[in-house]
Design a protein around this motif. Structure first.
Motif, PDB file in Angstrom:
ATOM      1  N   ASP A   1      73.084 -13.700  30.114  1.00 48.72           N
ATOM      2  CA  ASP A   1      73.360 -15.142  29.927  1.00 48.72           C
ATOM      3  C   ASP A   1      74.719 -15.377  29.271  1.00 48.72           C
ATOM      4  N   VAL A   2      75.012 -14.601  28.233  1.00 46.55           N
ATOM      5  CA  VAL A   2      76.298 -14.739  27.518  1.00 46.55           C
ATOM      6  C   VAL A   2      77.456 -14.418  28.471  1.00 46.55           C
ATOM      7  N   THR A   3      77.308 -13.308  29.202  1.00 45.69           N
ATOM      8  CA  THR A   3      78.374 -12.832  30.079  1.00 45.69           C
ATOM      9  C   THR A   3      78.620 -13.815  31.224  1.00 45.69           C
ATOM     10  N   ILE A   4      77.543 -14.301  31.813  1.00 46.16           N
ATOM     11  CA  ILE A   4      77.669 -15.222  32.951  1.00 46.16           C
ATOM     12  C   ILE A   4      78.365 -16.516  32.521  1.00 46.16           C
ATOM     13  N   ARG A   5      77.994 -17.032  31.357  1.00 47.58           N
ATOM     14  CA  ARG A   5      78.627 -18.273  30.871  1.00 47.58           C
ATOM     15  C   ARG A   5      80.133 -18.087  30.674  1.00 47.58           C
TER      16      ARG A   5
ATOM     17  N   GLU B   1      99.016  -7.937  41.339  1.00 51.32           N
ATOM     18  CA  GLU B   1     100.449  -8.253  41.443  1.00 51.32           C
ATOM     19  C   GLU B   1     100.855  -8.444  42.898  1.00 51.32           C
ATOM     20  N   LYS B   2     100.323  -7.606  43.774  1.00 53.18           N
ATOM     21  CA  LYS B   2     100.680  -7.693  45.188  1.00 53.18           C
ATOM     22  C   LYS B   2     100.320  -9.059  45.770  1.00 53.18           C
ATOM     23  N   PHE B   3      99.154  -9.583  45.411  1.00 49.38           N
ATOM     24  CA  PHE B   3      98.682 -10.830  46.029  1.00 49.38           C
ATOM     25  C   PHE B   3      98.789 -12.054  45.116  1.00 49.38           C
ATOM     26  N   GLY B   4      99.277 -11.875  43.884  1.00 55.32           N
ATOM     27  CA  GLY B   4      99.417 -13.011  42.963  1.00 55.32           C
ATOM     28  C   GLY B   4      98.086 -13.587  42.501  1.00 55.32           C
ATOM     29  N   LEU B   5      97.105 -12.704  42.289  1.00 53.77           N
ATOM     30  CA  LEU B   5      95.757 -13.172  41.937  1.00 53.77           C
ATOM     31  C   LEU B   5      95.571 -13.255  40.421  1.00 53.77           C
ATOM     32  N   ASP B   6      94.615 -14.063  40.034  1.00 54.39           N
ATOM     33  CA  ASP B   6      94.182 -14.144  38.650  1.00 54.39           C
ATOM     34  C   ASP B   6      93.312 -12.907  38.365  1.00 54.39           C
ATOM     35  N   HIS B   7      93.542 -12.211  37.249  1.00 55.49           N
ATOM     36  CA  HIS B   7      92.755 -11.023  36.922  1.00 55.49           C
ATOM     37  C   HIS B   7      91.752 -11.389  35.835  1.00 55.49           C
ATOM     38  N   ILE B   8      90.482 -11.383  36.179  1.00 50.54           N
ATOM     39  CA  ILE B   8      89.454 -11.732  35.194  1.00 50.54           C
ATOM     40  C   ILE B   8      88.689 -10.469  34.829  1.00 50.54           C
ATOM     41  N   SER B   9      89.011  -9.886  33.667  1.00 54.88           N
ATOM     42  CA  SER B   9      88.349  -8.662  33.220  1.00 54.88           C
ATOM     43  C   SER B   9      87.391  -9.009  32.090  1.00 54.88           C
ATOM     44  N   THR B  10      86.094  -8.810  32.317  1.00 49.73           N
ATOM     45  CA  THR B  10      85.125  -9.154  31.263  1.00 49.73           C
ATOM     46  C   THR B  10      85.318  -8.261  30.036  1.00 49.73           C
ATOM     47  N   GLY B  11      85.667  -6.968  30.255  1.00 53.74           N
ATOM     48  CA  GLY B  11      85.920  -6.077  29.116  1.00 53.74           C
ATOM     49  C   GLY B  11      87.064  -6.619  28.261  1.00 53.74           C
ATOM     50  N   ASP B  12      88.161  -7.042  28.922  1.00 57.39           N
ATOM     51  CA  ASP B  12      89.304  -7.595  28.176  1.00 57.39           C
ATOM     52  C   ASP B  12      88.910  -8.883  27.454  1.00 57.39           C
ATOM     53  N   LEU B  13      88.122  -9.731  28.120  1.00 51.97           N
ATOM     54  CA  LEU B  13      87.702 -10.986  27.484  1.00 51.97           C
ATOM     55  C   LEU B  13      86.847 -10.700  26.248  1.00 51.97           C
ATOM     56  N   PHE B  14      85.942  -9.719  26.364  1.00 55.26           N
ATOM     57  CA  PHE B  14      85.132  -9.361  25.191  1.00 55.26           C
ATOM     58  C   PHE B  14      86.017  -8.794  24.078  1.00 55.26           C
ATOM     59  N   ARG B  15      86.944  -7.883  24.450  1.00 56.67           N
ATOM     60  CA  ARG B  15      87.788  -7.270  23.403  1.00 56.67           C
ATOM     61  C   ARG B  15      88.657  -8.317  22.707  1.00 56.67           C
ATOM     62  N   TYR B  16      89.130  -9.322  23.462  1.00 54.29           N
ATOM     63  CA  TYR B  16      89.908 -10.404  22.863  1.00 54.29           C
ATOM     64  C   TYR B  16      89.043 -11.163  21.850  1.00 54.29           C
ATOM     65  N   ASN B  17      87.811 -11.467  22.242  1.00 53.67           N
ATOM     66  CA  ASN B  17      86.911 -12.184  21.329  1.00 53.67           C
ATOM     67  C   ASN B  17      86.554 -11.364  20.096  1.00 53.67           C
TER      68      ASN B  17
ATOM     69  N   ASP C   1      86.958  -8.111  37.489  1.00 58.16           N
ATOM     70  CA  ASP C   1      86.998  -6.709  37.074  1.00 58.16           C
ATOM     71  C   ASP C   1      85.947  -6.525  35.975  1.00 58.16           C
ATOM     72  N   GLY C   2      84.907  -5.742  36.261  1.00 62.84           N
ATOM     73  CA  GLY C   2      83.846  -5.538  35.269  1.00 62.84           C
ATOM     74  C   GLY C   2      82.709  -6.536  35.403  1.00 62.84           C
ATOM     75  N   PHE C   3      82.753  -7.354  36.419  1.00 57.65           N
ATOM     76  CA  PHE C   3      81.713  -8.347  36.687  1.00 57.65           C
ATOM     77  C   PHE C   3      81.621  -8.554  38.185  1.00 57.65           C
ATOM     78  N   PRO C   4      80.430  -8.641  38.771  1.00 55.02           N
ATOM     79  CA  PRO C   4      79.118  -8.483  38.160  1.00 55.02           C
ATOM     80  C   PRO C   4      78.773  -7.020  37.879  1.00 55.02           C
ATOM     81  N   ARG C   5      77.878  -6.810  36.903  1.00 53.20           N
ATOM     82  CA  ARG C   5      77.433  -5.468  36.553  1.00 53.20           C
ATOM     83  C   ARG C   5      75.923  -5.334  36.681  1.00 53.20           C
ATOM     84  N   THR C   6      75.251  -6.410  37.038  1.00 48.46           N
ATOM     85  CA  THR C   6      73.800  -6.366  37.285  1.00 48.46           C
ATOM     86  C   THR C   6      73.529  -7.254  38.498  1.00 48.46           C
ATOM     87  N   ILE C   7      72.357  -7.032  39.128  1.00 48.99           N
ATOM     88  CA  ILE C   7      71.982  -7.870  40.270  1.00 48.99           C
ATOM     89  C   ILE C   7      71.874  -9.335  39.820  1.00 48.99           C
ATOM     90  N   ALA C   8      71.322  -9.576  38.630  1.00 46.91           N
ATOM     91  CA  ALA C   8      71.210 -10.960  38.132  1.00 46.91           C
ATOM     92  C   ALA C   8      72.593 -11.611  38.022  1.00 46.91           C
TER      93      ALA C   8
END
Ligand code: ADP
Ligand code: ZN
Length: 217
Positions: free
Chosen positions: A62-66, A22-38, A84-91
């Protein structure tokens, strides 16, 4: 400004990310939220992700990165993003470098929320989230005004299926094994900005804001 937020599951990443976004007006990309929505919409991606999430395991890279690549190519804000929640592995981190390079972009800082395990287990098992808008509450520390009802949108608050003590323990183990090494990965680039969330999210956010300012952000 492009940021990553890292920290153990239940460390308070989401709360911190919301304030900074909110402070900087950024897009929030949460992989957990995206998965829960799906999962809620019963999409093929959701059905696949659920089997891993309910065990406290990671969804395959592969699924997460795409999924993340698709979001990064369709940003809503021109001010930048918080991952938020990404990346979670070195790959995933290496794939992120490639995706951003192709987009002519880069990560400016990695916010690291530090919270002790005992604090996490206590907070996560008492957490409740709004089914509709995702707002987070806590029956012990931050109850909604009316029990079971979201203060923000009036939706129903529920316990996440992965917020039980057994799954939280596997999520913490998965974090130590796969995700903690990313701290060194980004520290080597001088990008880590730390906030301690054991006492309160206000102090954590203040430390992170100061750290970002020191990096000129
Ligand atoms: P928390 O950080 O509190 O565990 P999240 O909402 O970020 O919660 O993630 C919930 C679950 O979604 C994770 O335990 C994992 O199964 C899955 N998940 C989220 N992000 C990723 C990712 N980058 N890679 C693989 N799995 C992920
Ligand atoms: Zn709500």
């Amino acid at each position: 400004m492009n940021l990553i937020i890292m920290g153990a599951p239940g460390s308070g990443k989401g709360t911190t990310a919301t304030v900074i976004r909110e402070k900087f007006g950024l897009d929030h990309i949460s992989t957990g939220d995206l998965f829960r929505y799906n999962i809620k919409e019963n999409t093929p991606l959701g059905i696949e992700a659920k089997s891993y999430i309910d065990k406290g395991a990671l969804v395959p890279d592969d699924v997460t990165i795409r999924m993340v690549e698709d979001r990064l190519k369709n940003l809503k804000s021109d001010k930048g993003f918080i991952l938020d929640g990404f990346p979670r592995t070195i790959a995933q981190a290496e794939a992120l470098d490639k995706i951003l390079e192709a987009l002519g972009s880069k990560i400016d800082a990695v916010m690291y929320v530090v919270t002790d395990d005992e604090v996490i287990i206590d907070r996560v098992t008492t957490r409740r989230v709004c089914e509709k808008c995702g707002a987070s509450f806590n029956i012990k520390y931050m109850p909604s005004k009316v029990e079971g009802v979201c203060d923000v949108c009036g939706g129903k608050t529920i316990q996440r299926s992965d917020d039980n003590p057994e799954t939280v323990q596997s999520r913490l183990d998965t974090y130590r094994k796969n995700t903690a090494p990313l701290i060194d990965f980004y520290a080597a680039r001088g990008l880590i900005v730390e906030g301690n969330n054991n006492v309160s999210s206000d102090t954590c956010i203040k430390e992170i804001e100061d750290g970002l300012a020191k990096l000129g952000l």
